[in-house]
Design a protein around this motif. Structure first.
Motif, PDB file in Angstrom:
ATOM      1  N   SER A 131       0.837  -1.139   0.086  1.00 42.37           N
ATOM      2  CA  SER A 131       0.139   0.039  -0.086  1.00 42.37           C
ATOM      3  C   SER A 131       0.764   1.288  -0.098  1.00 42.37           C
ATOM      4  O   SER A 131       1.799   1.226   0.644  1.00 42.37           O
ATOM      5  CB  SER A 131      -0.692   0.001   1.236  1.00 42.37           C
ATOM      6  OG  SER A 131      -1.522   1.288   1.310  1.00 42.37           O
ATOM      7  N   LEU A 132       0.613   2.275  -0.862  1.00 45.60           N
ATOM      8  CA  LEU A 132       1.267   3.596  -0.879  1.00 45.60           C
ATOM      9  C   LEU A 132       0.358   4.444  -0.092  1.00 45.60           C
ATOM     10  O   LEU A 132      -0.298   5.293  -0.754  1.00 45.60           O
ATOM     11  CB  LEU A 132       1.523   4.029  -2.182  1.00 45.60           C
ATOM     12  CG  LEU A 132       2.222   3.023  -3.227  1.00 45.60           C
ATOM     13  CD1 LEU A 132       2.569   3.560  -4.494  1.00 45.60           C
ATOM     14  CD2 LEU A 132       3.647   2.843  -2.515  1.00 45.60           C
ATOM     15  N   ASP A 133       0.263   4.230   1.161  1.00 45.18           N
ATOM     16  CA  ASP A 133      -0.645   5.123   2.134  1.00 45.18           C
ATOM     17  C   ASP A 133      -0.136   6.426   1.955  1.00 45.18           C
ATOM     18  O   ASP A 133      -0.922   7.449   2.513  1.00 45.18           O
ATOM     19  CB  ASP A 133      -0.849   4.353   3.366  1.00 45.18           C
ATOM     20  CG  ASP A 133       0.628   4.292   4.203  1.00 45.18           C
ATOM     21  OD1 ASP A 133       1.513   3.715   3.599  1.00 45.18           O
ATOM     22  OD2 ASP A 133       0.772   5.365   4.974  1.00 45.18           O
ATOM     23  N   LEU A 134       1.068   6.860   1.691  1.00 41.97           N
ATOM     24  CA  LEU A 134       1.442   8.385   1.580  1.00 41.97           C
ATOM     25  C   LEU A 134       1.919   8.527   0.056  1.00 41.97           C
ATOM     26  O   LEU A 134       2.944   8.646  -0.076  1.00 41.97           O
ATOM     27  CB  LEU A 134       2.503   8.414   2.563  1.00 41.97           C
ATOM     28  CG  LEU A 134       2.459   8.097   4.099  1.00 41.97           C
ATOM     29  CD1 LEU A 134       3.745   8.122   4.987  1.00 41.97           C
ATOM     30  CD2 LEU A 134       1.435   9.128   4.596  1.00 41.97           C
ATOM     31  N   ALA A 135       1.168   8.413  -0.608  1.00 43.17           N
ATOM     32  CA  ALA A 135       1.100   8.440  -2.030  1.00 43.17           C
ATOM     33  C   ALA A 135       1.672   9.890  -2.607  1.00 43.17           C
ATOM     34  O   ALA A 135       2.628   9.870  -3.392  1.00 43.17           O
ATOM     35  CB  ALA A 135      -0.350   8.160  -2.984  1.00 43.17           C
ATOM     36  N   GLU A 136       1.577  10.803  -1.707  1.00 43.97           N
ATOM     37  CA  GLU A 136       2.127  12.087  -2.018  1.00 43.97           C
ATOM     38  C   GLU A 136       3.756  11.881  -1.774  1.00 43.97           C
ATOM     39  O   GLU A 136       4.447  12.700  -2.498  1.00 43.97           O
ATOM     40  CB  GLU A 136       1.864  13.085  -0.896  1.00 43.97           C
ATOM     41  CG  GLU A 136       0.472  13.560  -0.873  1.00 43.97           C
ATOM     42  CD  GLU A 136       0.006  14.423   0.112  1.00 43.97           C
ATOM     43  OE1 GLU A 136      -0.556  15.456  -0.274  1.00 43.97           O
ATOM     44  OE2 GLU A 136       0.027  14.158   1.076  1.00 43.97           O
ATOM     45  N   ILE A 137       4.155  11.166  -1.052  1.00 46.86           N
ATOM     46  CA  ILE A 137       5.643  10.901  -0.612  1.00 46.86           C
ATOM     47  C   ILE A 137       6.383   9.642  -1.489  1.00 46.86           C
ATOM     48  O   ILE A 137       7.314   9.652  -2.158  1.00 46.86           O
ATOM     49  CB  ILE A 137       5.890  10.655   0.779  1.00 46.86           C
ATOM     50  CG1 ILE A 137       5.461  12.044   1.573  1.00 46.86           C
ATOM     51  CG2 ILE A 137       7.446  10.635   1.090  1.00 46.86           C
ATOM     52  CD1 ILE A 137       5.468  11.909   2.996  1.00 46.86           C
ATOM     53  N   THR A 138       5.664   8.440  -1.478  1.00 44.73           N
ATOM     54  CA  THR A 138       6.137   7.365  -1.925  1.00 44.73           C
ATOM     55  C   THR A 138       5.503   7.090  -3.302  1.00 44.73           C
ATOM     56  O   THR A 138       4.429   7.062  -3.622  1.00 44.73           O
ATOM     57  CB  THR A 138       5.913   6.086  -1.048  1.00 44.73           C
ATOM     58  OG1 THR A 138       6.648   6.571   0.193  1.00 44.73           O
ATOM     59  CG2 THR A 138       6.539   4.863  -1.358  1.00 44.73           C
ATOM     60  N   VAL A 139       6.214   6.518  -4.213  1.00 45.40           N
ATOM     61  CA  VAL A 139       5.540   6.012  -5.545  1.00 45.40           C
ATOM     62  C   VAL A 139       5.726   4.595  -5.845  1.00 45.40           C
ATOM     63  O   VAL A 139       5.002   4.317  -6.924  1.00 45.40           O
ATOM     64  CB  VAL A 139       6.396   7.088  -6.833  1.00 45.40           C
ATOM     65  CG1 VAL A 139       6.033   8.761  -6.539  1.00 45.40           C
ATOM     66  CG2 VAL A 139       7.943   7.028  -6.836  1.00 45.40           C
ATOM     67  N   ILE A 140       6.818   4.221  -5.259  1.00 44.99           N
ATOM     68  CA  ILE A 140       6.968   2.494  -5.679  1.00 44.99           C
ATOM     69  C   ILE A 140       6.986   1.814  -4.428  1.00 44.99           C
ATOM     70  O   ILE A 140       7.710   2.235  -3.437  1.00 44.99           O
ATOM     71  CB  ILE A 140       8.120   2.239  -6.403  1.00 44.99           C
ATOM     72  CG1 ILE A 140       8.013   3.233  -7.885  1.00 44.99           C
ATOM     73  CG2 ILE A 140       8.364   0.958  -6.977  1.00 44.99           C
ATOM     74  CD1 ILE A 140       9.132   2.975  -8.720  1.00 44.99           C
ATOM     75  N   ALA A 141       6.485   0.823  -4.040  1.00 45.65           N
ATOM     76  CA  ALA A 141       6.856  -0.177  -3.199  1.00 45.65           C
ATOM     77  C   ALA A 141       7.051  -1.544  -3.752  1.00 45.65           C
ATOM     78  O   ALA A 141       6.209  -2.124  -4.477  1.00 45.65           O
ATOM     79  CB  ALA A 141       5.579  -0.318  -2.122  1.00 45.65           C
ATOM     80  N   GLU A 142       8.202  -2.244  -3.560  1.00 43.79           N
ATOM     81  CA  GLU A 142       8.778  -3.289  -4.262  1.00 43.79           C
ATOM     82  C   GLU A 142       9.404  -4.325  -3.321  1.00 43.79           C
ATOM     83  O   GLU A 142       9.986  -3.820  -2.248  1.00 43.79           O
ATOM     84  CB  GLU A 142       9.437  -3.146  -5.304  1.00 43.79           C
ATOM     85  CG  GLU A 142       8.922  -2.436  -6.566  1.00 43.79           C
ATOM     86  CD  GLU A 142       9.988  -2.391  -7.786  1.00 43.79           C
ATOM     87  OE1 GLU A 142      11.040  -2.836  -7.580  1.00 43.79           O
ATOM     88  OE2 GLU A 142       9.085  -1.807  -8.741  1.00 43.79           O
ATOM     89  N   TRP A 143       9.136  -5.458  -3.514  1.00 45.27           N
ATOM     90  CA  TRP A 143      10.292  -6.726  -2.689  1.00 45.27           C
ATOM     91  C   TRP A 143      11.544  -6.873  -3.808  1.00 45.27           C
ATOM     92  O   TRP A 143      11.307  -6.893  -4.872  1.00 45.27           O
ATOM     93  CB  TRP A 143       9.622  -7.804  -2.937  1.00 45.27           C
ATOM     94  CG  TRP A 143       8.369  -8.023  -2.093  1.00 45.27           C
ATOM     95  CD1 TRP A 143       6.858  -7.904  -2.476  1.00 45.27           C
ATOM     96  CD2 TRP A 143       8.174  -7.994  -0.465  1.00 45.27           C
ATOM     97  NE1 TRP A 143       5.992  -8.105  -1.272  1.00 45.27           N
ATOM     98  CE2 TRP A 143       6.862  -8.101   0.085  1.00 45.27           C
ATOM     99  CE3 TRP A 143       9.415  -8.238   0.526  1.00 45.27           C
ATOM    100  CZ2 TRP A 143       6.595  -8.408   1.129  1.00 45.27           C
ATOM    101  CZ3 TRP A 143       9.044  -8.614   1.808  1.00 45.27           C
ATOM    102  CH2 TRP A 143       7.509  -8.677   2.217  1.00 45.27           C
ATOM    103  N   LYS A 144      12.587  -6.699  -2.862  1.00 43.99           N
ATOM    104  CA  LYS A 144      13.868  -6.828  -3.594  1.00 43.99           C
ATOM    105  C   LYS A 144      14.734  -8.002  -2.687  1.00 43.99           C
ATOM    106  O   LYS A 144      14.659  -8.260  -1.788  1.00 43.99           O
ATOM    107  CB  LYS A 144      14.776  -5.540  -3.251  1.00 43.99           C
ATOM    108  CG  LYS A 144      13.999  -4.196  -4.141  1.00 43.99           C
ATOM    109  CD  LYS A 144      14.080  -4.441  -5.504  1.00 43.99           C
ATOM    110  CE  LYS A 144      13.931  -2.972  -6.256  1.00 43.99           C
ATOM    111  NZ  LYS A 144      13.668  -3.018  -7.563  1.00 43.99           N
ATOM    112  N   ASP A 145      15.346  -8.444  -3.687  1.00 47.23           N
ATOM    113  CA  ASP A 145      16.296  -9.680  -3.226  1.00 47.23           C
ATOM    114  C   ASP A 145      17.352  -9.212  -2.245  1.00 47.23           C
ATOM    115  O   ASP A 145      17.949  -8.307  -2.576  1.00 47.23           O
ATOM    116  CB  ASP A 145      16.987 -10.310  -4.614  1.00 47.23           C
ATOM    117  CG  ASP A 145      17.794 -11.708  -3.842  1.00 47.23           C
ATOM    118  OD1 ASP A 145      18.003 -12.021  -3.021  1.00 47.23           O
ATOM    119  OD2 ASP A 145      18.397 -12.231  -4.950  1.00 47.23           O
ATOM    120  N   VAL A 146      17.458  -9.943  -1.178  1.00 46.11           N
ATOM    121  CA  VAL A 146      18.367  -9.260  -0.166  1.00 46.11           C
ATOM    122  C   VAL A 146      19.735  -9.237  -0.644  1.00 46.11           C
ATOM    123  O   VAL A 146      20.615  -8.547  -0.312  1.00 46.11           O
ATOM    124  CB  VAL A 146      18.348 -10.291   1.181  1.00 46.11           C
ATOM    125  CG1 VAL A 146      18.929 -11.739   1.044  1.00 46.11           C
ATOM    126  CG2 VAL A 146      18.997  -9.470   2.263  1.00 46.11           C
TER     127      VAL A 146
END
Length: 251
Positions: free
Chosen positions: A128-143
């Motif tokens: 969820s981009l609950d702060l869409a004004e600030i965040t544009v992408i949320a992703e899972w990345k390989d450690v």
């Protein structure tokens, strides 16, 4: 006219002053296990090239653990998250790559950040981009293949992994990362991903069975023409007891 990140922070400064404690924040290392890879949830701000961990602030009437749970619920939609506080980070000028010095913004003040790591079932997460004004992408990345992180967030990730590796000597892991039924190779793959090293298959099997936290099922998973490994599930009562009392062996 397109709103800049600076405009957003200016707009929120007054609101945050009323809602949250000053000088203390939370950063969460959210871990999931998917397709044999240990992954971390990272976010990207609407400006700049660096990525960040999910985080936020502590309400003035809020317990700090409750604040961490709230932040993760807002980001992932997940409940019943395994959450552990592991360290506080407080280097001076730790946020200078986001905020200009003496900017006057509430969130540009010096903040001590309490680090948590969270273990979440990858398939139960609804990013969820609950702060869409600030965040544009949320992703899972390989450690093992993380992007460039802002502030000291890479250090927070590294310290979380160190803390988890040490914890494997004393406590079980996997209940929040694996599906309800899994094979022993899948469990071993999870441990190897966290420890960042290969484990002997026979030794791993014997040690896990001695812990008495697994129930072997009368079912197999068909893999190819010749492999049909047995399925297991965690014995919840014994697992929780091990979480409370700890193990007596180490890896």
């Amino acid at each position: 006219m397109k709103e800049t990140l600076r405009n957003v922070f200016e707009k929120r400064s007054g609101e945050y002053t009323e809602l949250y404690l000053t000088h203390i924040s939370i950063d969460c290392v959210v871990l999931g296990f998917h397709e044999g890879l240990l992954k971390i949830l990272v976010l990207k701000l609407k400006e700049g090239s660096k990525w960040s961990l999910p985080g936020g602030y502590v309400g003035k009437e809020e317990d700090i653990d409750d604040a961490a749970i709230r932040i993760l619920r807002e980001r992932t939609g997940a409940d019943h998250i395994f959450l552990k506080q592991f360290r506080t980070f407080g280097k001076n000028h730790r946020n200078e790559d986001i905020f200009e010095e003496n900017s006057g913004l509430w969130m540009a003040q010096r903040f001590l950040s309490v680090g948590y790591y969270a273990l979440i079932d990858f398939h139960k997460v609804n990013l969820s981009l609950d702060l869409a004004e600030i965040t544009v992408i949320a992703e899972w990345k390989d450690v093992k293949n993380l992007p460039e992180m802002m502030m000291d967030h890479r250090e927070i990730i590294d310290q979380a992994l160190i803390y988890m590796r040490r914890g494997l000597n004393y406590y079980p892991i996997g209940l929040n990362l694996l599906p309800e039924r899994f094979t022993m190779p899948e469990l071993q793959q999870l441990y190897e991903s966290i420890l960042n090293k290969k484990l002997n298959r026979g030794n791993f099997y014997r040690k896990m069975m001695r812990y008495d936290i697994l129930t072997k099922l009368d079912e197999c998973r068909k893999i190819g023409a010749h492999k049909s490994p047995h399925l297991y599930r965690f014995n919840i009562d014994n697992y929780q007891k091990a979480m409370e009392e700890g193990f007596k062996e180490s890896w």
